[in-house]
Design an enzyme around this catalytic site. Structure first.
Site, PDB file in Angstrom:
ATOM      1  N   CYS A 127      14.327 -24.228  60.555  1.00 39.46           N
ATOM      2  CA  CYS A 127      13.925 -22.868  60.146  1.00 39.46           C
ATOM      3  C   CYS A 127      14.897 -22.460  59.050  1.00 39.46           C
ATOM      4  O   CYS A 127      15.921 -21.839  59.315  1.00 39.46           O
ATOM      5  CB  CYS A 127      14.027 -21.920  61.341  1.00 39.46           C
ATOM      6  SG  CYS A 127      12.956 -22.395  62.695  1.00 39.46           S
ATOM      7  N   GLY A 147      20.440 -20.584  53.117  1.00 43.09           N
ATOM      8  CA  GLY A 147      21.907 -20.504  53.124  1.00 43.09           C
ATOM      9  C   GLY A 147      22.536 -21.741  53.756  1.00 43.09           C
ATOM     10  O   GLY A 147      23.426 -22.365  53.177  1.00 43.09           O
ATOM     11  N   LYS A 148      22.055 -22.095  54.936  1.00 44.81           N
ATOM     12  CA  LYS A 148      22.677 -23.227  55.632  1.00 44.81           C
ATOM     13  C   LYS A 148      22.243 -24.542  54.988  1.00 44.81           C
ATOM     14  O   LYS A 148      23.038 -25.470  54.851  1.00 44.81           O
ATOM     15  CB  LYS A 148      22.345 -23.191  57.123  1.00 44.81           C
ATOM     16  CG  LYS A 148      22.952 -21.955  57.793  1.00 44.81           C
ATOM     17  CD  LYS A 148      22.774 -21.913  59.271  1.00 44.81           C
ATOM     18  CE  LYS A 148      23.257 -20.594  59.843  1.00 44.81           C
ATOM     19  NZ  LYS A 148      22.426 -19.432  59.462  1.00 44.81           N
ATOM     20  N   ASP A 205      10.272 -24.228  56.634  1.00 43.07           N
ATOM     21  CA  ASP A 205      10.052 -22.852  57.093  1.00 43.07           C
ATOM     22  C   ASP A 205       8.547 -22.644  57.188  1.00 43.07           C
ATOM     23  O   ASP A 205       7.786 -23.220  56.415  1.00 43.07           O
ATOM     24  CB  ASP A 205      10.682 -21.817  56.145  1.00 43.07           C
ATOM     25  CG  ASP A 205      10.987 -20.500  56.865  1.00 43.07           C
ATOM     26  OD1 ASP A 205      12.140 -20.281  57.279  1.00 43.07           O
ATOM     27  OD2 ASP A 205      10.029 -19.702  57.040  1.00 43.07           O
ATOM     28  N   ASP A 234      18.310 -22.991  63.598  1.00 45.57           N
ATOM     29  CA  ASP A 234      18.786 -21.608  63.426  1.00 45.57           C
ATOM     30  C   ASP A 234      17.521 -20.762  63.295  1.00 45.57           C
ATOM     31  O   ASP A 234      17.166 -20.295  62.225  1.00 45.57           O
ATOM     32  CB  ASP A 234      19.647 -21.545  62.140  1.00 45.57           C
ATOM     33  CG  ASP A 234      20.162 -20.157  61.837  1.00 45.57           C
ATOM     34  OD1 ASP A 234      20.743 -19.546  62.742  1.00 45.57           O
ATOM     35  OD2 ASP A 234      19.978 -19.682  60.701  1.00 45.57           O
ATOM     36  N   CYS A 293      21.654 -15.235  65.358  1.00 44.69           N
ATOM     37  CA  CYS A 293      22.510 -14.098  64.993  1.00 44.69           C
ATOM     38  C   CYS A 293      22.179 -12.958  65.954  1.00 44.69           C
ATOM     39  O   CYS A 293      21.866 -11.852  65.545  1.00 44.69           O
ATOM     40  CB  CYS A 293      22.337 -13.700  63.533  1.00 44.69           C
ATOM     41  SG  CYS A 293      20.674 -13.240  63.085  1.00 44.69           S
TER      42      CYS A 293
END
Ligand SMILES: C[S@@+](CC[C@H](N)C(=O)[O-])C[C@H]1O[C@@H](n2cnc3c(N)ncnc32)[C@H](O)[C@@H]1O
Length: 503
Positions: free
Chosen positions: A285, A290-291, A323, A380, A430
């Site tokens: 995902c 960013g990752k 994604d 994530d 998160c």
């Protein structure tokens, strides 16, 4: 000579009466629209711990973390470029000063030395140092200054929640975020900025003297427009902040090809994946990327070291960034291009909860996403976001939370399936909701006996919450970035690292 507006403004200041129950945002507790969500969290954390969390959520995180894009620059050069940027573009002294407030990863480790580190042991020290050195080399931390105590003495501006939270992160105020304002505000007036807490203020509301409903103070600024013009235009800065509760550097859209803003727990998560040359890696995902781009950057550095060592056999590493949302996949592609990492990543629009399902239509996907085929799996996934800060009001409800944790289980099933025996799976959210974290780890361990938790190195956060399906030993192996842990001061985040036992 002072202009007329200024004089009028000063007269208004003298007449301005502060209402009794005004609060600074950092004195408020984060509120829950659905009280059931708060009760749900109290069930796991207890009332006192939850109050500490609610208080920390209304405050700005302790460090702005900048990832150096090593493809296009290095840390030393980026520091010079940032310094020049601040000198040229930031008029406020505070914003120039904040830049001298930068810290190394070692400074941060020192400040958290006393927190739990039972996840690592002496045998891990080499690896520990390697990761610490790499994070130090490629990351810049700028410590937030605050909370400061500017005084709410000027005519009021009321802004919406999104705008208020952005101001706490260092932004100025755009017209679109202004809801109501004092009648007498003119271009050049000093204003005191408040964010609405409970009340719905209608756009364009005008008030005399001061605003009577519940709101919280976030700082003072200078109006760049007459108040009538706030609602005529939807673009551009309406108020430039001059005195803030928190000073952190405004870095959106700054040096975008050379750096990437990323919270420490996210950076940490990627290092736990231990990307190596020759790995087949999936970020299930991935948007906005960013990752993924940190994974690609670490692989690029390993490749360049291996070339320097005259290692002529180029080892093929594969990174898949998936994604579900096509538009978001385009964002990953754009980010990879901007950071010059596009040749390392295959970006695909796919539903990761169905990758290894038997009804898989695409023949290429049948080959790409075979079970037991990935060395590294990063999950994530979508989560409730119950760890984002600064946040003044949390609007999710219990159904959202349940849906999140149930869907995460589906993704976990696929993640386990894709992982090669001996490979590494990193699961992160998160969120501070144990049902998306510790309880999902327990779900995975109970349903997949071939999976085991492995230590995270260096272990820089709190252990998992007890009473959520994990043994003490298992709690010590997961990482819970608790927003109320003021030593590290991050967003709320959770990381678990697993391997699949070889037969
Ligand atoms: C927390 S964000 C990921 C952030 C990203 N890892 C990063 O660090 O930049 C979760 C992402 O999961 C995506 N998502 C939701 N359901 C999905 C699914 N079934 N398959 C793949 N991606 C999904 C969302 O579109 C969203 O972009």
């Amino acid at each position: 000579m002072k202009d007329l507006n200024h004089v009028l403004n000063e007269m208004k200041i003298m007449n301005f009466k502060k209402i009794e129950d005004d609060k600074y945002t950092n004195e408020c507790l984060m509120e829950f629209k659905d009280i059931e969500v708060l009760n749900h969290l109290i069930k796991y954390y207890g009332k006192e711990h939850m109050e500490r969390i609610q208080k920390s959520m209304t405050q700005t995180f302790l460090y702005t973390t900048i990832r150096v894009n090593t493809m296009n620059t290095n840390k030393e050069q980026l520091l010079i470029d940032l310094s020049n940027h601040f000198k040229t573009n930031e008029k406020s002294i505070e914003n120039q000063e904040i830049f001298t407030n930068f810290k190394s990863f070692n400074d941060i480790l020192k400040s958290i030395e006393n927190t739990n580190s039972s996840g690592s042991n002496n045998n891990d020290n080499n690896n520990n140092n390697e990761i610490k050195d790499q994070i130090s080399k490629d990351t810049i931390f700028i410590k937030t200054i605050g909370p400061l105590t500017p005084k709410p003495i000027y005519p009021q501006i009321i802004v919406d929640l999104i705008c208020g939270e952005a101001v706490l992160r260092g932004s100025n105020i755009f017209s679109i975020g202004v809801l109501g304002s004092n009648r007498y505000i003119k271009k050049g007036s000093m204003v005191s900025v408040f964010v609405t807490i409970e009340t719905r203020v209608s756009k364009g509301e005008i008030f005399e003297d001061c605003f009577k409903e519940k709101c919280a103070f976030i700082g003072n600024g200078i109006s760049l427009l007459d108040r009538d013009d706030y609602h005529q235009t939807r673009v551009g800065i309406a108020i430039e902040m001059t005195e803030r509760l928190y000073v952190c550097p405004p870095l959106n859209s700054v040096l975008e090809d050379k750096m990437f803003l990323q919270h420490l727990p996210s950076i940490y998560t990627v290092y736990q994946l231990e990307p190596k040359l020759g790995d087949k890696i999936i970020d299930m995902c991935a948007a906005p990327g960013g990752k993924t781009t940190l994974i690609a950057s670490l692989i690029q550095q390993l490749e360049s070291n291996s070339n320097n060592n005259n290692n002529s056999n180029k080892i093929k590493t594969e990174i898949f960034a998936l994604d579900k949302n096509k538009g978001k996949v385009k964002k990953i592609i754009d980010l990879c291009k901007r950071l010059s990492l596009d040749s390392y990543v295959t970006c695909l629009a796919k539903d990761s909860s169905k990758l290894t399902k038997e009804n898989q239509q695409d023949p290429l996907d049948k080959i790409r996403f075979q079970i037991n085929s990935f060395d590294k799996v990063l999950l994530d996934g979508p989560c409730s976001g119950l760890g984002s800060r600064p946040r003044l009001i949390e609007s999710s409800n219990l159904v959202d939370l349940t849906n999140s944790s149930e869907f995460q289980k589906k993704l976990i099933d696929q993640a386990v399936s894709l992982l090669k025996p001996g490979g590494i799976l990193v699961y992160s959210t998160c969120s501070i909701n144990p049902e998306e974290n510790e309880l999902n780890v327990a779900y995975l361990l109970n349903n997949y006996p071939e999976m085991k938790l492995i230590p995270q190195i260096p272990h820089i956060s709190q252990p998992g919450l007890s009473g959520c399906g994990l043994t003490n030993e298992q709690c010590n192996l997961v990482s819970r970035f608790d927003p109320s842990d003021s030593n590290i001061g991050t967003i709320g985040f959770f990381v678990a690292k697993f391997t699949k036992i070889k037969n």
